[in-house]
Design an enzyme around this catalytic site. Structure first.
Site, PDB file in Angstrom:
ATOM      1  N   GLY A 261       9.444 105.939  74.047  1.00  0.00           N
ATOM      2  CA  GLY A 261      10.224 107.043  73.438  1.00  0.00           C
ATOM      3  C   GLY A 261      10.868 106.751  72.325  1.00  0.00           C
ATOM      4  CG  MET A 263      12.674  99.172  69.557  1.00  0.00           C
ATOM      5  SD  MET A 263      12.877  98.593  71.299  1.00  0.00           S
ATOM      6  CE  MET A 263      14.040  97.232  71.281  1.00  0.00           C
ATOM      7  CD  GLU A 264      16.942  98.817  73.118  1.00  0.00           C
ATOM      8  OE1 GLU A 264      15.991  99.686  72.972  1.00  0.00           O
ATOM      9  OE2 GLU A 264      16.822  97.780  74.132  1.00  0.00           O
ATOM     10  CG  ASN A 265      14.739  98.073  66.615  1.00  0.00           C
ATOM     11  OD1 ASN A 265      13.737  97.388  67.179  1.00  0.00           O
ATOM     12  ND2 ASN A 265      13.953  99.507  66.188  1.00  0.00           N
ATOM     13  CG  HIS A 297      18.317 105.183  76.768  1.00  0.00           C
ATOM     14  ND1 HIS A 297      18.380 104.865  78.142  1.00  0.00           N
ATOM     15  CD2 HIS A 297      17.569 104.107  76.494  1.00  0.00           C
ATOM     16  CE1 HIS A 297      17.816 103.811  78.659  1.00  0.00           C
ATOM     17  NE2 HIS A 297      17.311 103.149  77.584  1.00  0.00           N
ATOM     18  CD  GLU A 298      16.239 104.136  72.925  1.00  0.00           C
ATOM     19  OE1 GLU A 298      16.585 102.895  72.848  1.00  0.00           O
ATOM     20  OE2 GLU A 298      15.783 104.704  73.654  1.00  0.00           O
ATOM     21  CG  HIS A 301      19.802 100.014  75.019  1.00  0.00           C
ATOM     22  ND1 HIS A 301      19.821  99.356  76.145  1.00  0.00           N
ATOM     23  CD2 HIS A 301      18.479 100.827  75.109  1.00  0.00           C
ATOM     24  CE1 HIS A 301      18.710  99.812  76.831  1.00  0.00           C
ATOM     25  NE2 HIS A 301      18.033 100.306  76.282  1.00  0.00           N
ATOM     26  CD  GLU A 320      15.675  99.371  78.800  1.00  0.00           C
ATOM     27  OE1 GLU A 320      16.329 100.501  79.033  1.00  0.00           O
ATOM     28  OE2 GLU A 320      15.586  98.972  77.692  1.00  0.00           O
TER      29      GLU A 320
HETATM   30  N1  B3K Z   1      13.720  99.124  74.988  1.00  0.00           N
HETATM   31  C1  B3K Z   1      12.846 100.157  74.531  1.00  0.00           C
HETATM   32  C2  B3K Z   1      11.613  99.878  75.207  1.00  0.00           C
HETATM   33  C3  B3K Z   1      10.691  98.926  74.785  1.00  0.00           C
HETATM   34  C4  B3K Z   1       9.154  99.054  75.463  1.00  0.00           C
HETATM   35  C5  B3K Z   1       8.570  98.043  75.144  1.00  0.00           C
HETATM   36  N2  B3K Z   1       7.415  98.243  75.708  1.00  0.00           N
HETATM   37  C6  B3K Z   1      13.466 101.804  74.641  1.00  0.00           C
HETATM   38  C7  B3K Z   1      14.282 101.995  75.548  1.00  0.00           C
HETATM   39  O1  B3K Z   1      14.196 101.557  76.854  1.00  0.00           O
HETATM   40  O2  B3K Z   1      15.457 102.039  75.142  1.00  0.00           O
HETATM   41 ZN    ZN Z   2      16.378 101.445  77.289  1.00  0.00          ZN
END
Ligand code: B3K
Ligand code: ZN
Length: 869
Positions: A261, A263-265, A297-298, A301, A320
């Site tokens: 979906g 990614m929270e970089n 959600h992101e 995080h 998570e």
């Molecule tokens: N932390 C990412 C998911 C990464 C999955 C790696 N295969 C997205 C999320 O949960 O916010």
């Molecule tokens: Zn997440």
């Protein structure tokens, strides 16, 4: 596989001998040749150690230097770089050469439609350079990116932009610096040409944060909902969790090729475009709500995941489960709490319960992992969130927030464990969570069997609750858990009966802690109707012998909307189970008129929210129903579910039609009320499609639609009811949207769950549709995964054609994109749930895949578990 992949165990966690405090990355981007120079400050942690193993794979090593001198004491292995004879503190330079264009796994650095982007969680950073690619190594990152300026005007990475300049030959560079130490999985780089939507959020303490959303050219008008959702998230986290954003810039980039979906970089989220782009022509209400949830959600995080990260990947649910809980609360506070809860519970009772009894069963904190990407599961995420929710129920909001505060006080800027979180909750609240901790280590779905006895003379009600967790593939022995069990009693007139023990009012949340436990309530003046497991207060199955009358009563009188919905579901479940047994014995389908009347009552309840009525009238999916049986009979289940649909459609046709016609809305808005009305109107349409004139009604609905929600609903109704108009509507849609893969996903999804007898043939044909590509995970999921997961009758065709089809696709994806392959294989793993003939066919598909000589770790782990189970 030359060497069998090795498992890692949670119990073997060991802190690293060295750590990396700073890393300076320098990327020179080229599609088939990208050079990365990584300069790290390395420090010994374990006195005396002089050997360091770095993780890395899938690139060419060009140079190793230590303290600016070429270093020869190293060895490259299949999985990394072993450096020896090391001093206790040094600067390490590693130069690697990558081929992003050849990277179809969409992990590490790759190209998405010509734009460079990265995905490093869980272990993708090791495809960029040799590194201590583990979440407990936190370093400060600076990143310099150099690329062609015309093709890649935007060069992005984490943190703040600290420098930029032009170079010869049309190239340019940008330098980024992230002031927060982070693990490598939160690193991100994006380079491309985008349209940019900008805004500003002023935090509660008065700091201005620049908000930037990057989308493909021409898509600016589809980014506004994401921006609104981002601002709402930032505000909500300040208000509900007292958490403020910490950098001066927050960027989101939408890409088309993405495995998950989003990614929270840190400071630079990368999103699947599905969770960014929306306008009323292209996105449904569900898409809008999905965007709000994922953006939230992101963003959440940033504190639960980034500021406090995970010590090791076994602790994944620490970030998570908690962040899912936070995004669920966000959606519930902004929209309808009941509808959000219903949708979350549907996921738990359907696919999560199914995972719990599959060969992949694992606790929310797994004990053993071969490929970490296989553990981004419904168990870790959704059940993980239920575990947090139970703590919230046991502690209450005030104590829970105190626990959050303490958790941040203790662990901000570090890598923590699930135990750290529970301890903070326990210490802040003074509530003992000793037995509760078992939810982290025990897998499987507990089953509660409840019996109730009313003593007329004593005016007492005795509830006896038995809990039992059946053994799972990973764990045979199970112990009793602490289960918060929310009950309410009703008198015949619908009034609430106060719960009393020892002449004192007691909480409605019973603490079930033993295998069998009895609760006696006093001063109950008449035999009550009992509402149990309210709000789904624990992720368990409930067995209680309700009469139809009691369930119909709760559908009307239960005080909370979730409980009313749930009573309807239990009533349906009861009759679905009975009818499946009847069909299997060659008997006729029977549904008492009173059952239909109970649903009629809800449909006509003018005081109920339309969105909730829509949920009550939505039947459980064939998959959820399958979960109620030891052996899944896909055909009988389909027959019964279809029969109920027809029966409701016929018996309620006048009411459905009246509601349908009163709910027409002129203008489109995504206000809760408007969404609810559309949802109910479209549920009515879904039923009405099955009766006389259904075809005309659906055609008119399609022609009159002024938004994608209604268009998609008409298409869905035509598809499921196999109407004469199906082909022409599908064609009209595809003619209009072929250029737009994201919109076409809705169309591919319908092809996937087409009930027509030639469904598989048709799915195969659509793989050559110009908008389809197996390289794109969204397309693959919408066509292939929807066929395998949501078309049980055809996927499980007795001739094995569905299994053969999936096996063929998996063989291709095993090499091109193992992560996507690994998600797709799930329905095959559950072969033990089917009859012997199907079991044999599914098993032989798994065996064929197991014998592939280049089997990826992802599939290896799942197939072996399934075949060994
Ligand atoms: N932390 C990412 C998911 C990464 C999955 C790696 N295969 C997205 C999320 O949960 O916010
Ligand atoms: Zn997440």
């Amino acid at each position: 596989m030359a060497q069998q992949p090795q498992a890692k165990y949670r119990k073997d966690y060991k802190a690293p001998d060295f750590t990396i405090t700073d890393i300076d990355l320098d990327f020179d981007l080229g599609a088939t040749k990208t050079t990365v120079i990584a300069k790290s400050k390395v420090k010994q942690l374990t006195p005396g150690s002089d050997t360091l193993t770095l993780d890395g794979e899938g690139f060419i090593l060009r140079r190793v230097e230590i303290d600016d001198n070429a270093w020869t004491h190293y060895e490259e292995t299949a999985e990394g770089l072993v450096l020896s004879n090391l001093p206790s503190e040094f600067t390490l330079l590693i130069e690697t050469e990558l081929d992003p264009a050849a990277n179809t796994s969409l992990e590490g650095l790759y190209l998405s439609d010509g734009a460079y982007c990265t995905q490093c969680e869980a272990e993708g950073f090791r495809r960029i350079t040799y590194y201590l690619d583990r979440p407990d190594v936190l370093a400060k990152f600076t990143t310099k990116i150099t690329a062609d300026k015309a093709a890649f005007p935007f060069l992005l990475s984490n943190g703040n932009k600290v420098g930029q300049g032009d170079l010869d030959a049309g190239r340019h560079w940008v330098q980024w610096e992230d002031p927060f130490a982070k693990p490598s999985y939160l690193f991100a780089l994006v380079a491309g040409d985008f349209d940019l939507l900008q805004d500003v959020f002023t935090t509660r303490s008065g700091r201005d944060v620049a908000l930037e959303i990057f989308v493909d050219k021409g898509n600016l008008d589809r980014a506004t909902h994401a921006m609104t959702s981002l601002k709402n998230s930032m505000k909500w986290d300040e208000e509900r969790f007292d958490l403020e954003y910490d950098l001066d810039i927050y960027m989101i980039v939408a890409v088309d090729f993405f495995n998950m979906g989003a990614m929270e970089n840190k400071g630079l989220n990368v999103f699947n475009s599905k969770f960014v782009l929306a306008n009323s022509d292209t996105a449904t209400d569900t898409d809008y709500l999905g965007i709000e949830a994922v953006i939230g959600h992101e963003y959440f995080h940033n504190w639960t995941g980034n500021r406090v990260t995970c010590r090791d990947w076994f602790q994944l649910s620490l970030k998570e489960g908690l962040t899912v809980f936070r995004d669920q609360e966000f959606s519930s506070d902004l929209g309808s709490r009941a509808v959000n809860r219903i949708n979350n519970v549907r996921i738990m009772r359907g696919p999560q319960f199914a995972e719990d009894c599959s060969p992949m069963a694992h606790p929310i904190r797994p004990e053993k992992v071969i490929e970490m990407n296989n553990f981004y599961t419904l168990t870790v995420y959704e059940k993980g969130s239920e575990v947090i929710r139970m703590m919230h129920t046991l502690l209450g909001e005030t104590n829970f927030q105190k626990g959050m505060k303490l958790y941040f006080e203790r662990h901000d800027g570090t890598a923590a464990t699930c135990e750290d979180f529970v301890k903070a909750m326990e210490d802040a609240s003074g509530i003992d969570l000793g037995q509760f901790r078992l939810w982290y280590s025990q897998s499987g779905t507990p089953e509660l069997t409840v019996s109730a006895e009313y003593q007329t003379d004593a005016k007492t009600l005795t509830l006896t609750i038995n809990q039992k967790t059946p053994p799972t593939a990973d764990q045979k022995e199970k112990a009793p858990l602490l289960i918060p069990f929310d009950v309410e009693l009703y008198a015949a007139d619908g009034s609430v009966v106060e719960l009393q023990c020892n002449n004192k009012k007691v909480s409605s949340i019973l603490h079930v802690t033993e295998e069998t436990q009895t609760f006696v309530f006093e001063n109950v003046s008449e035999k009550p109707v009992i509402s149990m497991l309210r709000e789904f207060s624990a992720p368990v199955k409930l067995n209680f012998d309700y009469s139809d009358e009691e369930l119909a009563f709760l559908m009307v009188h239960a005080r909370n909307e979730f409980a009313r919905w749930d009573a309807g579901q239990m009533l349906l479940a009861k009759h679905i189970k009975q009818n499946v047994a009847r069909i299997q014995q060659g008997e006729a389908f029977v549904l008492p008129g009173d059952v239909v009347d109970a649903f009629r009552g809800v449909l006509l309840d003018g005081k109920l929210d339309s969105a909730l009525i829509a949920e009550v009238l939505t039947l459980p999916s064939e998959n959820e129903i399958g979960g109620w049986f030891d052996v899944v009979d896909v055909d009988a289940i389909n027959t019964v579910r279809t029969a109920i649909k027809h029966r409701f459609a016929t018996d309620l046709s006048d009411e459905l039609s009246a509601v349908y016609h009163t709910l027409n809305q002129e203008d489109y808005s995504i206000e809760h009320d408007a969404i609810g009305k559309r949802s109910l109107r479209n549920v009515c349409l879904g039923y009405l499609a099955h009766i006389e004139n259904g075809n005309d009604l659906v055609q008119a609905h399609f022609d009159g639609a002024n938004n994608m929600t209604d268009t998609a609903a008409a298409l869905g109704a035509a598809n499921h009811a196999e109407l004469a108009s199906r082909e022409s509507l599908m064609k009209a849609f595809s003619d209009k949207w072929t250029h737009d893969g994201l919109v076409m996903d809705k169309w591919f999804m319908l092809q996937g769950c087409n009930p027509a007898t030639n469904a598989l043939e048709n799915v195969k044909a659509q793989m050559s549709h110009p908008a389809f590509s197996l390289k794109n995970p969204n397309r693959t999921r919408s066509l292939v995964a929807s066929f395998c997961n949501n078309n049980p009758v055809h996927f499980h065709a007795k001739d094995g054609s569905g299994y053969a089809f999936l096996t063929e696709i998996l063989t291709q994806l095993n090499t091109s994109n193992p992560q996507v392959a690994s998600r797709l294989i799930d329905p095959l793993l559950k072969f033990k749930r089917f009859d012997e003939d199907r079991q044999a066919l599914m098993r032989s598909s798994l065996e064929r895949l197991a014998s592939l000589d280049n089997l990826a770790k992802d599939l290896y782990e799942k197939i072996n578990k399934a075949l060994d189970a």
